[in-house]
Enzyme design. Structure first.
Site, short mmCIF file in Angstrom:
data_model
loop_
_atom_site.label_atom_id
_atom_site.label_comp_id
_atom_site.label_asym_id
_atom_site.label_seq_id
_atom_site.Cartn_x
_atom_site.Cartn_y
_atom_site.Cartn_z
N HIS A 183 0.84 -1.21 0.00
CA HIS A 183 0.00 0.00 0.00
C HIS A 183 0.86 1.24 0.00
O HIS A 183 1.03 1.86 1.04
CB HIS A 183 -0.91 -0.01 1.23
CG HIS A 183 -2.08 0.91 1.13
ND1 HIS A 183 -2.05 2.23 1.48
CD2 HIS A 183 -3.34 0.68 0.69
CE1 HIS A 183 -3.24 2.78 1.31
NE2 HIS A 183 -4.04 1.85 0.83
N ILE B 105 1.76 4.73 1.45
CA ILE B 105 0.77 5.58 2.09
C ILE B 105 0.08 4.75 3.18
O ILE B 105 -0.35 3.63 2.94
CB ILE B 105 -0.29 6.08 1.09
CG1 ILE B 105 0.38 6.96 0.02
CG2 ILE B 105 -1.42 6.81 1.78
CD1 ILE B 105 -0.55 7.35 -1.11
N GLY C 27 -6.07 4.51 5.20
CA GLY C 27 -7.01 5.31 5.98
C GLY C 27 -7.67 4.53 7.11
O GLY C 27 -7.89 5.07 8.20
N VAL C 28 -7.95 3.26 6.87
CA VAL C 28 -8.58 2.46 7.92
C VAL C 28 -7.66 2.31 9.13
O VAL C 28 -8.14 2.20 10.26
CB VAL C 28 -9.03 1.07 7.42
CG1 VAL C 28 -10.12 1.21 6.38
CG2 VAL C 28 -7.88 0.26 6.89
N GLU D 191 -8.32 3.36 12.93
CA GLU D 191 -8.04 2.42 14.02
C GLU D 191 -7.14 3.05 15.07
O GLU D 191 -7.36 2.88 16.27
CB GLU D 191 -7.41 1.14 13.46
CG GLU D 191 -6.96 0.15 14.52
CD GLU D 191 -8.07 -0.46 15.38
OE1 GLU D 191 -7.77 -0.88 16.52
OE2 GLU D 191 -9.22 -0.51 14.92
#
Length: 145
Positions: free
Chosen positions: A48, A54, A57-58, A62
């Protein structure tokens, strides 16, 4: 201030999913500030994205949820060691403003909005170098083992 050994007393998470390195401020029943040092050595950067790492986003969500969980534990006078756990129950109004990359220090701020029947609600934001990278409303459900 909480360093990693104390954070691990509050959170049940461990590598590679412990996403809080330090807590620098906590006001019981009100707010908390914590940090995550983002490093290229984290496993999600392998895919990723190759050549353009990067932070997903999850994982930012979290990380904010973990900081919020610590605030919930401190406010209730409990910890994961007591058999209590804060489970991510939801996220609303999430907005991502810019990518988080290796070398960034993610500052996570969470403010307690409410706690009703074991459902905790927090207003959160994550920043890098004073610039907002993510905003979200986080909900957790407190459960006993």
């Amino acid at each position: 201030m909480m360093k990693i050994d104390e954070i691990m007393e509050f959170l049940p998470h461990r590598y590679p999913f412990l996403l809080v390195d330090r807590i620098v401020e906590v006001e019981k029943g009100k707010s908390i500030v914590g940090y995550k040092n983002v490093t290229i050595n984290e496993p999600h950067f392998n895919g990723h994205f190759p050549g353009k790492p990067i932070m997903p986003g999850v994982l930012i969500i979290e990380a904010m949820a973990q900081v919020s969980g610590i605030l919930g534990y401190v406010t209730a006078g409990r910890s994961a060691a007591d058999g209590s756990i804060h489970l991510l129950a939801g996220s609303n109004k999430a907005r991502f403003k810019r990518p988080v990359i290796p070398g960034d220090q993610l500052r996570m701020e969470s403010t307690l909005v409410s706690n009703k029947h074991g459902i905790w609600k927090f207003d959160c934001r994550a920043l890098v170098d004073g610039e907002v990278v993510c905003l979200a409303e986080i909900m957790s459900a407190e459960r006993s083992a």
